[in-house]
Design an enzyme around this catalytic site. Sequence first.
Site, PDB file in Angstrom:
ATOM      1  N   HIS A 139       0.809  -1.216   0.000  1.00 32.90           N
ATOM      2  CA  HIS A 139       0.000   0.000   0.000  1.00 32.90           C
ATOM      3  C   HIS A 139       0.846   1.271   0.000  1.00 32.90           C
ATOM      4  CE1 HIS A 139      -3.099  -2.762   1.964  1.00 32.90           C
ATOM      5  NE2 HIS A 139      -3.637  -2.381   0.834  1.00 32.90           N
ATOM      6  N   HIS A 140       2.126   1.150   0.338  1.00 37.23           N
ATOM      7  CA  HIS A 140       3.036   2.295   0.388  1.00 37.23           C
ATOM      8  C   HIS A 140       2.489   3.412   1.262  1.00 37.23           C
ATOM      9  CE1 HIS A 140       4.749  -0.056  -2.695  1.00 37.23           C
ATOM     10  NE2 HIS A 140       3.851   0.256  -3.590  1.00 37.23           N
ATOM     11  N   CYS A 141       1.826   3.045   2.351  1.00 42.32           N
ATOM     12  CA  CYS A 141       1.251   4.022   3.283  1.00 42.32           C
ATOM     13  C   CYS A 141       0.342   5.002   2.556  1.00 42.32           C
ATOM     14  CB  CYS A 141       2.347   4.782   4.028  1.00 42.32           C
ATOM     15  SG  CYS A 141       3.498   3.710   4.872  1.00 42.32           S
ATOM     16  N   ALA A 142      -0.331   4.536   1.494  1.00 43.46           N
ATOM     17  CA  ALA A 142      -1.121   5.469   0.679  1.00 43.46           C
ATOM     18  C   ALA A 142      -2.410   4.828   0.192  1.00 43.46           C
ATOM     19  CB  ALA A 142      -0.283   5.956  -0.510  1.00 43.46           C
TER      20      ALA A 142
END
Lengths: 166, 145
Positions: A139-142
């Site tokens: 998710h790449h913190c996104a």
Amino acid sequence: MLSPMGIGVLYGKYDILDAMPPFLMGGDMIEYVQEQDTTFAELPAKFEAGTQNVGGAAGLQAAIEYLGKIGFDRIEAIEKALVDYALPQLRELPYIELYGCDSTRDNKTGIIAFNVKDVHPHDVATILDSTGVAVRAGHHCAQPLHRYLGLELPRELLPLQHEGRC
Amino acid sequence: MDMSLEDVYTELVSEHSRSPENRHPLAGANCSLKGHNPSCGDEITLELKIEDGIVKDAAFEGVGCAISQASTDMMIDLIRGKSVEKARELAGKFIAMIKREITDDDELEELDEALSLKNVSNMPARVKCAVLAWHTLDDALKEKK
């Protein structure tokens, strides 16, 4: 930056850090302890209560020295060369979707965000890993951004450091 | 790594994940439980039809990677028609296989097709994909005892 996990650096102005109270009490962060009053150790010990992550600190130092020895100019040049190599080829593949890699602008960093259509990113990452290519899938913190882009599943990021043989 | 990857992404896994026969709504289901791996987005809803202590039928819906989808599909083939007790025992065995607590192929033989996922135990990042369905099954059946 290639150090072990669980270590990081707090960088701040000395006077401001000096004026701040400690956020954590513990071993080796005191000066004099009275019944009703305590003075604290000098910086940085004031903020380093308790058992130190010695292995992490030694590893971080080695990582900083390693990167310093290679030189950030050289790292940037290698990353740019890898992006110049990878991006045009990725653009040719019909099953690859690129994000933030507008053809009219240069990539600002050595990171390429992409998706392989109809294949789960974690499968892509596992298969690429077996050929010596390291990508980050997730998710790449996104998560909100992924949803905005209409992507329900996590995507891949290709940070070009692994191929940068220095 | 090359060996184990080929082993994991065999035709079997890819078949089960691309067109899972058991991915559909289940008419007459009387037990349903959702399983989720928040860090990677794998999400399944397991639906079971349990009568007289027997898993008469099962199906699932959801999205996820090839390993999670294939593992769920194989699991359903395996537990259909088994007793609740046996299904839980098989779930325990599968999880023990992935954790390398059971390594003997003879002992694992009854996992049938799901035995093909044994090598996921060498891929720490993918373990949670393989065990999602089996943990969900175990949780669902725990309440049925």
